[in-house]
Design an enzyme around this catalytic site. Structure first.
Site: not given
Ligand code: NAD
Ligand code: DAU
Length: 354
Positions: A163, A159, A136
């Site tokens: 990042k 967000y 993102e």
């Molecule tokens: P998540 O929200 O599921 O987990 C985040 C974790 O960080 C939680 O366990 C939370 O308790 C912990 N945390 C939050 N604040 C904290 C603090 N101040 N000190 C210590 N721990 C803390 O997130 P996720 O989806 O597992 O994402 C993990 C990482 O990967 C993030 O950095 C996110 O930006 C990155 N990322 C996520 C996705 C995705 O699709 N979810 C994709 C690409 C990158």
């Molecule tokens: O691309 C990586 C990112 O993917 C990570 O860095 C983020 O931590 C992770 O949350 C995710 O971000 P998105 O915003 O893409 O994910 P989300 O699941 O929130 O939404 C996916 C898509 O679906 C987005 O286009 C918004 C849409 N959406 C989401 C929700 C929660 C809906 O249409 N309805 C919904 O209720």
């Protein structure tokens, strides 16, 4: 054996990463530092809580004293930094905590590791700080094109801006101090243990509870989906073989419009729940107001990590999504603990009030 500090290891990707890394018997001694926010759930790690190479420490990545003490106590050589506020919608509502955790937290961790490692006799030798980031940061694509490691940063949400700031800090530590950083930028993950605020688990949970399936805007936005364990294996691959100072994009070449994902989940859930056509979960689809500043399309060019490190995903979307749905259906208790917050008591039962 390498002592590895994993931050945010009780979250979605962090917990999958710990489970994956512990498969490599005797390779890593893992210290999981997590503040246990609403998104951190130690139930994700019950299968390894007695593992001799796994240790949990509750704490904040913004707390310099805690981090310095942990680096010293465990003689940490590898840091894999997941801890973050991760949900875009929450960042629109409450941006401040994103700035604090994602920017200040990353800075604090970088600076503590720099100070600790640089005063050791061997310095940065065998030390690595892997900063886990997102696609993102690159902003939004139009209908064509892919994000490469050379794409300029244009973050659009609080967000992604937080990042991007943390990625820039990591980069600055390489150039200024010769500090051993790697950065990975991954696309949307899905799989077990994802908090049901994110699209795929939210859909599964809402179908199970007969609640509306909210589709933002017209549902035409595109995301590039990767099974979480493939992301975790990619991170291990970069950690072990990546060129220090470099950035690696991670993605599955798997683009879907949101509405197509919603329809697919409805189809699989109807099959699993044996719903007749008249009661199809697709009846729950509800178009709602769009997310402000909603990025149109993300798509990762993962050529570099494939060419240089030989990483490719193991799951197809078909196998990954089936595994994911089955997991949530088999773990309804996890879903209910997560949505009613009762998993927060788990920590108290396990560890008391420390
Ligand atoms: P998540 O929200 O599921 O987990 C985040 C974790 O960080 C939680 O366990 C939370 O308790 C912990 N945390 C939050 N604040 C904290 C603090 N101040 N000190 C210590 N721990 C803390 O997130 P996720 O989806 O597992 O994402 C993990 C990482 O990967 C993030 O950095 C996110 O930006 C990155 N990322 C996520 C996705 C995705 O699709 N979810 C994709 C690409 C990158
Ligand atoms: O691309 C990586 C990112 O993917 C990570 O860095 C983020 O931590 C992770 O949350 C995710 O971000 P998105 O915003 O893409 O994910 P989300 O699941 O929130 O939404 C996916 C898509 O679906 C987005 O286009 C918004 C849409 N959406 C989401 C929700 C929660 C809906 O249409 N309805 C919904 O209720």
């Amino acid at each position: 054996m390498r002592n590895m500090l994993v931050t945010g290891g009780a979250g979605f990707i962090g917990s999958n990463f710990i489970l994956e890394a512990l498969k490599d018997q005797g390779k890593y001694n893992i210290i999981n530092l997590d503040i246990l926010s609403y998104a951190g759930n130690l139930e994700n790690l019950t299968s390894v809580e007695e593992h001799p190479d796994y240790h949990f420490e509750k704490g904040d990545v913004c707390d310099k004293e805690t981090i310095t003490a942990l680096l010293q106590k465990y003689n940490i050589e590898k840091v894999v930094h997941f801890a973050a506020e991760s949900h875009v919608d929450r960042s629109i509502e409450t941006p401040e905590i994103f700035l604090k955790t994602n920017v200040l937290g990353t800075f604090t961790l970088l600076e503590c590791a720099r100070q600790y490692w640089s005063q050791l006799p061997e310095g940065y030798q065998n030390k690595t700080f892997l900063h886990v980031s997102t696609d993102e940061v690159y902003g939004s694509l139009g209908e064509i094109g892919l994000f490469t490691e050379e794409t300029s940063y244009k973050p659009n949400s609080p967000y992604s801006a937080s990042k991007a700031a943390s990625d820039h800090l990591a980069r600055s530590y390489v150039h200024t101090y010769g500090f051993p950083v790697l950065v990975t930028n991954c696309s949307n993950n899905y799989g077990p243990f994802q908090f049901p605020e994110k699209l795929i688990p939210l859909l599964i949970n809402n179908i199970l509870n007969n609640k509306p399936l909210p589709v933002y805007g017209e549902g035409k936005n595109i995301r590039d989906w990767l099974y979480v364990r493939d992301h975790c294996r990619a991170i291990l691959c970069v950690l072990e073989n990546g060129n220090i100072g470099e950035q690696y994009n991670i993605g599955g070449h798997n683009e879907w419009t949101n509405i197509d994902i919603v329809r697919l989940i409805c189809k699989y859930m109807d099959e699993q729940l044996k719903l007749p056509e008249s009661k199809s979960s697709s009846n729950l689809i509800t178009y709602v107001k769009d997310r402000p500043g909603h990025d149109l399309r993300y798509a990762i060019d993962a050529t570099k990590i494939k060419r240089e490190l030989g990483w490719v995903p193991s799951e197809t979307f078909e196998t990954g999504i089936q595994k994911t749905i089955n997991w949530y259906l088999e773990n309804k208790e996890w879903l209910s603990h997560t949505t009613n917050g009762s998993y927060q008591n788990y920590y108290k039962e396990m560890y008391g009030n420390r």
